[in-house]
Scaffold this motif. Structure first.
Motif, PDB file in Angstrom:
ATOM      1  N   GLY A 103      14.231  37.212  75.794  1.00 28.51           N
ATOM      2  CA  GLY A 103      15.356  37.062  74.873  1.00 28.51           C
ATOM      3  C   GLY A 103      16.385  38.157  75.095  1.00 28.51           C
ATOM      4  O   GLY A 103      16.080  39.199  75.683  1.00 28.51           O
ATOM      5  N   GLY A 104      17.586  37.936  74.590  1.00 22.56           N
ATOM      6  CA  GLY A 104      18.648  38.911  74.759  1.00 22.56           C
ATOM      7  C   GLY A 104      19.358  39.263  73.478  1.00 22.56           C
ATOM      8  O   GLY A 104      20.363  39.980  73.500  1.00 22.56           O
ATOM      9  N   GLY A 105      18.851  38.760  72.336  1.00 21.57           N
ATOM     10  CA  GLY A 105      19.438  39.068  71.046  1.00 21.57           C
ATOM     11  C   GLY A 105      18.868  40.339  70.459  1.00 21.57           C
ATOM     12  O   GLY A 105      18.058  41.037  71.086  1.00 21.57           O
ATOM     13  N   TYR A 106      19.265  40.627  69.210  1.00 17.83           N
ATOM     14  CA  TYR A 106      18.867  41.919  68.641  1.00 17.83           C
ATOM     15  C   TYR A 106      17.364  42.026  68.421  1.00 17.83           C
ATOM     16  O   TYR A 106      16.791  43.121  68.552  1.00 17.83           O
ATOM     17  CB  TYR A 106      19.645  42.202  67.354  1.00 17.83           C
ATOM     18  N   ILE A 107      16.680  40.916  68.129  1.00 17.18           N
ATOM     19  CA  ILE A 107      15.235  40.994  67.908  1.00 17.18           C
ATOM     20  C   ILE A 107      14.517  41.340  69.209  1.00 17.18           C
ATOM     21  O   ILE A 107      13.645  42.222  69.246  1.00 17.18           O
ATOM     22  CB  ILE A 107      14.704  39.673  67.320  1.00 17.18           C
ATOM     23  N   ALA A 108      14.865  40.671  70.289  1.00 15.45           N
ATOM     24  CA  ALA A 108      14.259  40.963  71.591  1.00 15.45           C
ATOM     25  C   ALA A 108      14.572  42.386  72.021  1.00 15.45           C
ATOM     26  O   ALA A 108      13.687  43.121  72.497  1.00 15.45           O
ATOM     27  CB  ALA A 108      14.757  39.965  72.641  1.00 15.45           C
ATOM     28  N   VAL A 109      15.820  42.796  71.862  1.00 22.97           N
ATOM     29  CA  VAL A 109      16.241  44.135  72.264  1.00 22.97           C
ATOM     30  C   VAL A 109      15.496  45.206  71.475  1.00 22.97           C
ATOM     31  O   VAL A 109      15.012  46.200  72.030  1.00 22.97           O
ATOM     32  CB  VAL A 109      17.761  44.281  72.078  1.00 22.97           C
ATOM     33  N   GLU A 110      15.370  45.007  70.178  1.00 19.59           N
ATOM     34  CA  GLU A 110      14.693  46.002  69.347  1.00 19.59           C
ATOM     35  C   GLU A 110      13.213  46.107  69.697  1.00 19.59           C
ATOM     36  O   GLU A 110      12.684  47.217  69.858  1.00 19.59           O
ATOM     37  CB  GLU A 110      14.882  45.653  67.872  1.00 19.59           C
ATOM     38  N   PHE A 111      12.524  44.994  69.816  1.00 17.65           N
ATOM     39  CA  PHE A 111      11.096  45.062  70.106  1.00 17.65           C
ATOM     40  C   PHE A 111      10.818  45.567  71.507  1.00 17.65           C
ATOM     41  O   PHE A 111       9.841  46.297  71.731  1.00 17.65           O
ATOM     42  CB  PHE A 111      10.431  43.699  69.876  1.00 17.65           C
ATOM     43  N   ALA A 112      11.656  45.206  72.473  1.00 20.21           N
ATOM     44  CA  ALA A 112      11.469  45.735  73.826  1.00 20.21           C
ATOM     45  C   ALA A 112      11.604  47.251  73.811  1.00 20.21           C
ATOM     46  O   ALA A 112      10.813  47.968  74.446  1.00 20.21           O
ATOM     47  CB  ALA A 112      12.485  45.110  74.782  1.00 20.21           C
ATOM     48  N   GLY A 113      12.588  47.756  73.083  1.00 16.56           N
ATOM     49  CA  GLY A 113      12.768  49.194  72.989  1.00 16.56           C
ATOM     50  C   GLY A 113      11.592  49.880  72.323  1.00 16.56           C
ATOM     51  O   GLY A 113      11.110  50.916  72.787  1.00 16.56           O
ATOM     52  N   VAL A 114      11.111  49.303  71.228  1.00 14.91           N
ATOM     53  CA  VAL A 114       9.969  49.878  70.509  1.00 14.91           C
ATOM     54  C   VAL A 114       8.747  49.947  71.410  1.00 14.91           C
ATOM     55  O   VAL A 114       8.093  50.997  71.542  1.00 14.91           O
ATOM     56  CB  VAL A 114       9.644  49.044  69.254  1.00 14.91           C
ATOM     57  N   LEU A 115       8.397  48.832  72.043  1.00 17.06           N
ATOM     58  CA  LEU A 115       7.183  48.766  72.835  1.00 17.06           C
ATOM     59  C   LEU A 115       7.251  49.687  74.041  1.00 17.06           C
ATOM     60  O   LEU A 115       6.256  50.332  74.404  1.00 17.06           O
ATOM     61  CB  LEU A 115       6.936  47.318  73.256  1.00 17.06           C
ATOM     62  N   ALA A 116       8.425  49.765  74.661  1.00 16.80           N
ATOM     63  CA  ALA A 116       8.576  50.665  75.800  1.00 16.80           C
ATOM     64  C   ALA A 116       8.406  52.116  75.378  1.00 16.80           C
ATOM     65  O   ALA A 116       7.746  52.916  76.071  1.00 16.80           O
ATOM     66  CB  ALA A 116       9.937  50.452  76.457  1.00 16.80           C
ATOM     67  N   HIS A 117       8.992  52.485  74.234  1.00 18.75           N
ATOM     68  CA  HIS A 117       8.879  53.865  73.768  1.00 18.75           C
ATOM     69  C   HIS A 117       7.446  54.217  73.362  1.00 18.75           C
ATOM     70  O   HIS A 117       7.035  55.374  73.491  1.00 18.75           O
ATOM     71  CB  HIS A 117       9.832  54.103  72.592  1.00 18.75           C
ATOM     72  N   LEU A 118       6.711  53.244  72.878  1.00 24.19           N
ATOM     73  CA  LEU A 118       5.320  53.508  72.483  1.00 24.19           C
ATOM     74  C   LEU A 118       4.382  53.588  73.676  1.00 24.19           C
ATOM     75  O   LEU A 118       3.230  53.981  73.524  1.00 24.19           O
ATOM     76  CB  LEU A 118       4.841  52.430  71.507  1.00 24.19           C
ATOM     77  N   GLY A 119       4.870  53.217  74.860  1.00 26.21           N
ATOM     78  CA  GLY A 119       4.059  53.400  76.066  1.00 26.21           C
ATOM     79  C   GLY A 119       3.679  52.142  76.803  1.00 26.21           C
ATOM     80  O   GLY A 119       3.020  52.208  77.845  1.00 26.21           O
ATOM     81  N   ALA A 120       4.084  50.970  76.304  1.00 26.88           N
ATOM     82  CA  ALA A 120       3.775  49.731  77.016  1.00 26.88           C
ATOM     83  C   ALA A 120       4.692  49.595  78.235  1.00 26.88           C
ATOM     84  O   ALA A 120       5.867  49.942  78.178  1.00 26.88           O
ATOM     85  CB  ALA A 120       3.948  48.524  76.096  1.00 26.88           C
TER      86      ALA A 120
END
Length: 465
Positions: free
Chosen positions: A182-199
């Motif tokens: 996805g490319g909307g705000y939900i996809a962008v937010e969760f991708a950022g969260v998961l990447a920062h947490l180490g995934a």
């Protein structure tokens, strides 16, 4: 309508749905003396409190600690190698959600609203049926506030293997490898969260940039930041998902494959109107399933109103709350007003964060013709010692004829907090001269918004601007 006024009803207002809009409408209406019942089949609080804004923002905070620990060394701190425990975060997050849900329940009870924990459907213009008990309730007015739900791409083979933004909160552990689609705000937010947490995160979007509809420079800056943090794949789509021994095999449209432990799809949401009984009263949902309403949230049936995401006007919690409040004031308080959907401040809790109000540069040029654009891009003060390579981007778009500020766009730390304050000024019709005569708070990033003096020269179609 005269017959309705003479008729005796079980309640004055029956609210279907216990999300932000429904809860606000129920509480305010009860405050005016209305007899109110509210049916919610899942949990009071709706998407925002239960599986949206609140738990997601808590996860955003959790992810940002990774950068804080790394940055601390530049300021003289010696921090032991940090470790993250998903289970601890999940337990604390879920406890906070439960606490807020209890507050919603308590506040409704204090207001005199009766909560019915079951599904309700419409039978006629003044009657709802409770599906679990079969009981029928007559109401002078019915308010539909059932929200929306995330959808998957049904034509993709193996789509059942993916989860949505609902199920991500139920994960018992952090996936080592995850694909976010996805490319909307939900996809962008969760991708950022998961990447920062180490995934190890891959964000895949069919478009050429993230966040369609946002200012082009903001989009470019976010793409650059995300490409440094994760595997960002643009102009790509998923062809199929297959179970594999190590997780899920993802086949893309260019025949390449990915092996991941989880796939999160965030490609859209649809109003929860299926099986609601709209056809019984002659209300026809639109192609997306949304309920058509007028400016006062009234449907074609005078006694039935709808607010929030189910109307698909602006799928934001503060909008649903204001629509619910406006409905109650109008119908029960004798103070008619409606929500202006034309100027909405909003934030995307990506990292870097984004805050926006008003028009992007391209739209402003189409609407106003001649516009001046003020732009500032700079390294934030904190990064000078932390050593982090990051930039803040701010843009102010001004209608040249009136000098009115018609758009403000911020990318950087606390952009959401900044845009909330700026939104007051823009909503009031502030001019660039008003910004200029505001004394800067130094040293802050936000001071850039009131110290930009020279518009930038940008390329745009001949004859425009």
């Amino acid at each position: 309508m005269a017959d309705d006024l003479a008729r005796t009803f079980d309640v004055d207002l029956f609210v279907i749905g216990g999300g932000s809009g429904g809860v606000r409408a129920a509480r305010i209406a009860a405050g005016y003396g209305a007899r109110v019942q509210l049916a919610e089949e899942y949990r009071v609080g709706g998407t925002c409190v239960i599986r949206g804004c609140v738990p997601k923002k808590l996860m955003v905070y959790a992810g940002r600690f990774a950068d804080e620990f790394a940055d601390a060394a530049g300021f003289g701190w010696s921090v032991p190698t940090p470790t993250f425990d998903w289970r601890v975060m999940k337990a604390r997050r879920d406890a906070e959600v439960a606490r807020l849900e209890a507050i919603y329940d308590a506040n409704l009870g204090k207001a005199g609203v009766t909560i019915l924990p079951e599904r309700a459907v419409i039978e006629d213009a003044h009657t709802v049926r409770l599906v679990g008990s079969g009981r029928r309730v007559s109401a002078r007015f019915i308010l539909v506030a059932v929200g929306a739900h995330p959808v998957k791409e049904p034509l993709i083979p193996g789509a059942e293997l993916a989860i949505t933004s609902n199920e991500v909160f139920d994960l018992e552990s952090l996936p080592e490898r995850i694909l976010v689609v996805g490319g909307g705000y939900i996809a962008v937010e969760f991708a950022g969260v998961l990447a920062h947490l180490g995934a190890r995160t891959t964000l895949l979007h069919r478009g050429d940039k993230l966040l369609r509809g946002f200012d082009e420079e903001i989009r470019d800056a976010l793409d650059t930041a995300y490409a440094e943090r994760m595997d960002l794949r643009l102009n790509r789509t998923v062809e199929r998902l297959d179970s594999s021994g190590s997780g899920i095999r993802v086949t893309l449209d260019d025949d390449t494959t990915l092996e991941v432990d989880q796939v999160l799809t965030a490609t859209g949401r649809r109003p929860n109107t299926a099986g609601l009984g709209l056809e019984a009263v002659g209300i026809e949902a639109d192609a997306r399933g949304a309920i058509p309403v007028d400016a006062f949230s009234q449907t074609r049936v005078p006694s039935i109103y709808a607010v929030g995401d189910v109307t698909d006007r602006a799928a934001l919690t503060p909008i649903a709350i204001r629509e619910g409040h406006a409905f109650a004031d109008t119908v029960f308080g004798g103070k008619p007003w409606c929500v202006d959907h034309g100027l909405i401040a909003t934030a995307v809790f990506s990292t870097p964060e984004i805050g926006v109000i008003g028009h992007n540069e391209d739209v402003a040029r189409r609407l106003f013709g001649a516009v001046d654009v003020y732009r500032s891009s700079f390294r934030p003060m904190k990064a000078t010692l932390s050593g982090r390579e990051e930039r803040v981007l701010m843009k102010v778009v001004v209608d040249r004829a009136s000098d009115r500020v018609v758009g403000v766009h911020v990318l950087g730390h606390d952009a959401g907090e900044i845009i909330q304050a700026v939104g007051i000024a823009v909503t009031m019709g502030a001019t660039k001269a008003d910004f200029d005569r505001t004394i800067a708070v130094h040293p802050t990033a936000g001071e850039e918004l009131v110290t930009m003096r020279s518009p930038v020269v940008t390329k745009h179609p001949v004859g425009v601007g």
